[in-house]
Design a protein around this motif. Structure first.
Motif, PDB file in Angstrom:
ATOM      1  N   LEU A  63       1.177  -1.200  -0.228  1.00  0.00           N
ATOM      2  CA  LEU A  63      -0.010   0.012   0.211  1.00  0.00           C
ATOM      3  C   LEU A  63       0.776   0.776   0.052  1.00  0.00           C
ATOM      4  N   LEU A  64       2.154   1.603   0.811  1.00  0.00           N
ATOM      5  CA  LEU A  64       3.224   2.348   0.864  1.00  0.00           C
ATOM      6  C   LEU A  64       3.648   2.326  -0.658  1.00  0.00           C
ATOM      7  N   GLY A  65       4.160   1.598  -1.338  1.00  0.00           N
ATOM      8  CA  GLY A  65       4.724   1.615  -2.967  1.00  0.00           C
ATOM      9  C   GLY A  65       5.809   2.305  -2.218  1.00  0.00           C
ATOM     10  N   PRO A  66       6.180   4.220  -2.573  1.00  0.00           N
ATOM     11  CA  PRO A  66       7.563   4.500  -2.683  1.00  0.00           C
ATOM     12  C   PRO A  66       7.526   5.139  -1.374  1.00  0.00           C
ATOM     13  N   ARG A  67       7.397   4.654  -0.024  1.00  0.00           N
ATOM     14  CA  ARG A  67       7.460   4.944   1.597  1.00  0.00           C
ATOM     15  C   ARG A  67       7.328   3.297   1.679  1.00  0.00           C
ATOM     16  N   ARG A  68       7.390   2.757   1.469  1.00  0.00           N
ATOM     17  CA  ARG A  68       7.932   1.279   1.452  1.00  0.00           C
ATOM     18  C   ARG A  68       8.273   0.848   2.596  1.00  0.00           C
ATOM     19  N   PRO A 131       3.375   4.868  10.676  1.00  0.00           N
ATOM     20  CA  PRO A 131       3.341   6.097  11.111  1.00  0.00           C
ATOM     21  C   PRO A 131       2.417   6.511   9.256  1.00  0.00           C
ATOM     22  N   GLU A 132       3.398   5.987   8.487  1.00  0.00           N
ATOM     23  CA  GLU A 132       3.549   6.763   7.323  1.00  0.00           C
ATOM     24  C   GLU A 132       1.941   5.752   6.744  1.00  0.00           C
ATOM     25  N   LEU A 133       2.394   4.788   7.130  1.00  0.00           N
ATOM     26  CA  LEU A 133       0.667   4.270   6.875  1.00  0.00           C
ATOM     27  C   LEU A 133      -0.973   4.482   7.144  1.00  0.00           C
ATOM     28  N   SER A 134      -0.441   5.843   8.331  1.00  0.00           N
ATOM     29  CA  SER A 134      -2.182   6.497   8.999  1.00  0.00           C
ATOM     30  C   SER A 134      -1.991   7.696   8.131  1.00  0.00           C
ATOM     31  N   PHE A 135      -0.024   8.171   7.901  1.00  0.00           N
ATOM     32  CA  PHE A 135      -0.170   9.345   6.994  1.00  0.00           C
ATOM     33  C   PHE A 135      -1.633   9.163   6.091  1.00  0.00           C
ATOM     34  N   ALA A 136      -0.777   7.908   4.803  1.00  0.00           N
ATOM     35  CA  ALA A 136      -1.245   7.748   3.751  1.00  0.00           C
ATOM     36  C   ALA A 136      -2.884   7.694   3.038  1.00  0.00           C
ATOM     37  N   VAL A 137      -3.247   6.972   4.802  1.00  0.00           N
ATOM     38  CA  VAL A 137      -4.943   6.432   4.371  1.00  0.00           C
ATOM     39  C   VAL A 137      -5.220   8.213   5.177  1.00  0.00           C
ATOM     40  N   MET A 138      -4.762   8.987   6.381  1.00  0.00           N
ATOM     41  CA  MET A 138      -5.234  10.265   6.531  1.00  0.00           C
ATOM     42  C   MET A 138      -5.451  11.025   5.226  1.00  0.00           C
ATOM     43  N   SER A 139      -5.068  11.018   4.768  1.00  0.00           N
ATOM     44  CA  SER A 139      -4.574  11.853   3.492  1.00  0.00           C
ATOM     45  C   SER A 139      -5.840  11.283   1.919  1.00  0.00           C
ATOM     46  N   GLY A 141      -5.186   7.466   0.993  1.00  0.00           N
ATOM     47  CA  GLY A 141      -4.960   6.348   0.267  1.00  0.00           C
ATOM     48  C   GLY A 141      -3.529   6.627  -0.327  1.00  0.00           C
ATOM     49  N   ALA A 142      -3.379   8.169  -0.519  1.00  0.00           N
ATOM     50  CA  ALA A 142      -1.882   7.899  -1.402  1.00  0.00           C
ATOM     51  C   ALA A 142      -0.744   8.645  -0.274  1.00  0.00           C
TER      52      ALA A 142
END
Length: 220
Positions: A63-68, A131-139, A141-142
């Motif tokens: 799900l995180l792609g470039p932030r994996r 945290p980075e997954l939380s940021f992605a969902v917060m935004s 999904g990206a």
């Protein structure tokens, strides 16, 4: 509240955020058991597989792609018995076919601490999150476009947090002693996720149960 690695805790009623450094997971557990904190999310693996990678780690990285790279694959349980990086790599290769990273070995003590403290009952309130997954969902999904250590990345995360939680610029600009702005970013993102867990509006990745009865699950 914040520590290294990050923890985000919330009450059921207050909308304010208090960022602090806590010395150990026991302090977080004490707040949960006393009712001062209703739920908490921590950026440390809870539940360890006997062999191979955890499904929740694979899904989070996808799900995180470039932030994996922000998701360290959890070690297999046998690695907890290692007394050196070389030993940890040897055990991991024997059990799973892969060594562990130096970054993961550096937090092995924290993983042991979590494994010793968290029980299936406590896991109803204390969750694993990223945290980075939380940021992605917060935004929506990206994943975040920029690394959080760049000025652009910090601005991107402040904007996401301010939209989700209100003005957090002051908290980020003045982290408590023993923490950095990065720690504050992460703790606030995890607090947002912990609050979502109270209404069961969070997403849950994985969910397999390990040999100790803990769910191998990441929420966001």
């Amino acid at each position: 509240m914040a520590t290294v690695p990050a923890v985000g805790g919330v009450t059921r009623s207050s909308r304010d955020f208090d960022v602090r450094v806590v010395p150990s997971l026991d302090d977080v557990v004490s707040h949960l058991e006393s009712g001062r904190v209703a739920a908490a999310a921590i950026d440390i693996p809870i539940g360890l597989a006997a062999t191979g990678p955890r499904a929740c780690d694979r899904e989070a990285r996808r799900l995180l792609g470039p932030r994996r790279s922000s998701v360290f694959p959890a070690p297999v349980r046998a690695v907890l018995g290692a007394d050196s990086y070389r030993d940890a790599c040897a055990i991991s290769r024997e059990v799973s076919g892969k060594a562990v990273s130096a970054q993961l070995y550096n937090i092995l003590g924290k993983i042991r601490e979590v494994d010793e403290v968290v029980t299936p009952r406590l896991q109803r309130q204390l969750f694993e999150a990223c945290p980075e997954l939380s940021f992605a969902v917060m935004s929506g999904g990206a994943p975040m476009r920029q690394n959080k250590r760049t000025a652009e990345g910090r601005d991107e995360r402040v904007m996401a947090l301010s939209t989700a939680l209100g003005d957090v610029a002051g908290l980020v600009a003045a982290p408590p002693k023993g923490a950095t702005s990065d720690d504050v970013f992460d703790a606030l993102a995890l607090a947002w996720t912990a609050r979502r867990s109270l209404s069961d509006s969070c997403i849950r990745l994985g969910g397999d149960v390990d040999e100790t009865g803990l769910r191998m699950e990441v929420i966001a």
